[in-house]
Write a protein that holds these residues in place. Structure first.
Motif, short mmCIF file in Angstrom:
data_model
loop_
_atom_site.label_atom_id
_atom_site.label_comp_id
_atom_site.label_asym_id
_atom_site.label_seq_id
_atom_site.Cartn_x
_atom_site.Cartn_y
_atom_site.Cartn_z
N ASP A 258 2.38 22.20 -5.33
CA ASP A 258 1.73 21.92 -4.04
C ASP A 258 2.30 22.76 -2.90
N ARG A 259 2.38 24.05 -3.10
CA ARG A 259 2.86 25.00 -2.09
C ARG A 259 4.33 24.81 -1.72
N ARG A 260 5.06 24.05 -2.51
CA ARG A 260 6.50 23.86 -2.28
C ARG A 260 7.27 24.53 -3.40
N MET A 261 8.40 25.08 -3.05
CA MET A 261 9.34 25.60 -4.05
C MET A 261 10.51 24.62 -4.09
N ILE A 262 10.73 24.05 -5.24
CA ILE A 262 11.76 23.04 -5.39
C ILE A 262 12.81 23.59 -6.35
N ALA A 263 14.05 23.62 -5.90
CA ALA A 263 15.15 24.11 -6.72
C ALA A 263 15.59 23.01 -7.68
N ILE A 264 15.66 23.34 -8.96
CA ILE A 264 16.07 22.40 -9.99
C ILE A 264 17.58 22.53 -10.19
N LEU A 265 18.29 21.43 -9.96
CA LEU A 265 19.75 21.43 -10.10
C LEU A 265 20.15 21.00 -11.50
N ASP A 266 21.22 21.57 -11.98
CA ASP A 266 21.83 21.16 -13.23
C ASP A 266 23.07 20.35 -12.86
N PRO A 267 23.07 19.04 -13.09
CA PRO A 267 24.23 18.22 -12.71
C PRO A 267 25.53 18.72 -13.33
N ASP A 268 25.48 19.25 -14.55
CA ASP A 268 26.69 19.75 -15.19
C ASP A 268 27.29 20.92 -14.41
N ARG A 269 26.46 21.74 -13.79
CA ARG A 269 26.96 22.89 -13.02
C ARG A 269 27.56 22.47 -11.69
N LEU A 270 27.24 21.28 -11.21
CA LEU A 270 27.83 20.80 -9.95
C LEU A 270 29.31 20.52 -10.11
N LEU A 271 29.70 20.21 -11.34
CA LEU A 271 31.09 19.86 -11.61
C LEU A 271 31.82 21.04 -12.22
N ASP A 272 32.71 21.65 -11.47
CA ASP A 272 33.56 22.66 -12.08
C ASP A 272 34.72 21.92 -12.75
#
Length: 173
Positions: free
Chosen positions: A147-161
């Motif tokens: 719907d004319r939006r670009m939504i970034a898909i996050l990977d929860p595993d990558r949030l945690l170093d």
């Protein structure tokens, strides 16, 4: 009772290689806002969504670790996603939301501005990131154009170093 993370939570939202049947399978995401930008996470990684409540702070933590929350006897570290993205600390209010996720086998919470929607898309609707690096790209696995939006898909595993895995483990102990 602590539920194990379903196998689907480990899937990558990137379109599969050439398998047309998989590309038309619906994938659901929880969409949310952080600093006015749209993000989403695979719904299979989400355990619950709760209103912001004060957390107990811990000494010597990175600025994006807001503290810990006692969630029905489980100690859950809460990460400020805006701060994790390098955009300053969130001035949390009762209008903010904590999304409880499973990341790297650990239960964590992420502080976001608001949950906006539950999105249903096909794997074929997901797009790869552009070649150039952008802020927070290390946490993003792809883009969803809806719907004319670009939504970034996050990977929860990558949030945690690795240091955050230690924090999550320490908080759970």
């Amino acid at each position: 009772m602590k539920r194990p993370a379903p196998a689907l939570a480990q899937r990558s939202p990137a379109p599969p290689d050439g398998n047309a049947e998989d590309e038309h399978q619906p994938v659901q995401f929880v969409a949310f806002k952080v600093n006015g930008d749209d993000f989403a996470v695979d719904i299979m990684a989400v355990r619950e969504i709760k209103a912001w409540a004060d957390v107990s702070s811990l000494p010597n933590m990175p600025s994006y670790v807001r503290g810990v929350l006692n969630l029905r006897g489980n100690i859950v570290p809460i990460f400020d996603l805006r701060c994790r993205f390098g955009r300053g600390v969130t001035e949390a209010s009762r209008l903010h939301v904590v999304i409880i996720l499973i990341a790297r086998g650990r239960t964590i919470g992420i502080l976001v501005d608001a949950v906006s929607d539950i999105l249903k898309a096909r794997a074929s609707d997901l797009r790869a990131l552009p070649e150039n690096e952008s802020e927070g790209a290390g946490f993003i696995t792809g883009l969803l154009a809806l719907d004319r939006r670009m939504i970034a898909i996050l990977d929860p595993d990558r949030l945690l170093d690795q240091s955050l895995v230690a924090i999550a483990a320490q908080a759970a102990a």
